[in-house]
Design a protein around this motif. Structure first.
Motif, PDB file in Angstrom:
ATOM      1  N   TYR A 136       0.842  -1.191   0.000  1.00 47.44           N
ATOM      2  CA  TYR A 136       0.000   0.000   0.000  1.00 47.44           C
ATOM      3  C   TYR A 136       0.885   1.253   0.000  1.00 47.44           C
ATOM      4  N   CYS A 138       0.488   5.345   0.940  1.00 53.49           N
ATOM      5  CA  CYS A 138      -0.320   6.427   1.498  1.00 53.49           C
ATOM      6  C   CYS A 138       0.507   7.708   1.380  1.00 53.49           C
ATOM      7  N   CYS A 164      -3.673   4.618  -1.711  1.00 51.77           N
ATOM      8  CA  CYS A 164      -4.768   5.133  -0.887  1.00 51.77           C
ATOM      9  C   CYS A 164      -5.037   6.585  -1.273  1.00 51.77           C
ATOM     10  N   GLU A 169      -8.542   6.296   3.794  1.00 49.49           N
ATOM     11  CA  GLU A 169      -8.355   4.985   3.177  1.00 49.49           C
ATOM     12  C   GLU A 169      -7.144   4.263   3.748  1.00 49.49           C
ATOM     13  N   HIS A 173      -7.291   0.555   5.545  1.00 50.55           N
ATOM     14  CA  HIS A 173      -6.518  -0.566   5.012  1.00 50.55           C
ATOM     15  C   HIS A 173      -5.548  -1.093   6.078  1.00 50.55           C
TER      16      HIS A 173
END
Length: 297
Positions: A136, A138, A164, A169, A173
């Motif tokens: 992920y 961010c 994200c 978000e 997550h």
């Protein structure tokens, strides 16, 4: 925050603290010659006052502060000797002069990032990336476009990266994602609220994390397992454009991608050529083509 900035921030300083800070700012590289007792003697203060001052700034003692300050001074004295990263061109510059200066600026930004790269840290980031079942990113809105380029490159060698884009978000997550997932948390200041919100949850769950942030101490770097540092020269407001952070993030993510690719070079290359060829063939049937031999190759 850089050590220099901490020394200049007088909001919580007593008169004695201010005298010690002024001394360190004036001494700069010559601080390597000093001890706690020497400083105390010169300033007519107790040695314990010098130690308490260092601890107030977040260091164990004088030796740690001095080491970080000397490293910082070395970094700040390197690169950008002929170009101001905040104002790289002037209003009277012609178009090609501006173009040349931006080219030099990009070269300096990359060299600056290289000087901050630690081979052990880079190796650890690549190992975390290889081990993570989910990846992920961010970031603040300005870096989302750069992150998408990294996502596309990873996708073409079989790794899916989720970016994200919504405010909370990253937090959600981090709350529900699979154990062992890896988060790249990008913030120039290291104080972006929504990034820190996600970082806190990442740390609570014991997930892997990589901060991509400015050199020096900040909240984000203190919360993450490892940090990759961007070129830290631009002011937040007084600049002609956020050149440094965007080029830095692009460079660092490309370095991470290349390191990941290189760990299984032959397989990644074969897969990329195979599926890219299939995609291009489908594109031609849909009208996508080029007569340029460079592109066709």
């Amino acid at each position: 925050m850089l050590v220099k900035e901490k020394l200049q921030d007088r909001e919580r300083f007593s008169d004695i603290d201010s005298r010690i800070a002024d001394y360190m700012l004036e001494r700069q590289e010559r601080l390597r010659e000093d001890s706690v007792r020497q400083i105390a003697k010169k300033l007519y203060v107790a040695p314990s006052s010098v130690i308490r001052f260092c601890q107030k700034l977040g260091y164990v003692g004088f030796n740690e502060l001095r080491e970080e300050y000397l490293k910082e001074l070395l970094y700040l004295s390197s690169h950008f000797q002929t170009l101001d990263p905040n104002f790289p061109f002037d209003r009277q510059d012609k178009d090609m002069t501006v173009a040349n200066k931006i080219g030099v600026l990009y070269e300096e930004i990359v060299r600056d990032c290289q000087s901050l790269l630690n081979p052990e840290v880079l190796g650890k980031v690549i190992r975390l990336l290889r081990a993570a079942p989910r990846i992920y990113i961010c970031a603040s809105s300005a870096q989302l476009g750069v992150a998408e380029v990294f996502r596309d490159k990873m996708m073409k060698i079989g790794r899916l990266v989720h970016i994200c884009t919504q405010a909370d978000e990253g937090f959600y997550h981090a709350s529900y994602c699979e154990a062992g997932s890896l988060f790249f948390l990008i913030s120039y200041t290291g104080e972006t609220k929504r990034v820190l919100k996600a970082a806190k949850k990442v740390r609570e769950r014991g997930l892997s994390s990589v901060a991509v942030t400015s050199y020096g101490s900040n909240t984000l770097s203190s919360m993450c397992a490892v940090s990759l540092y961007v070129s830290t020269r631009e002011k937040l407001i007084k600049n002609l454009g956020a050149f440094g952070i965007n080029v830095s993030v692009m460079y660092l993510l490309d370095v991470v991608y290349a390191g990941y690719f290189n760990r299984d070079y032959d397989q990644h290359l074969a897969d990329k050529i195979k599926y890219s060829s299939e995609s291009e063939e489908a594109g031609k049937r849909e009208g996508r083509h080029s007569s340029n031999p460079i592109l066709e190759g």
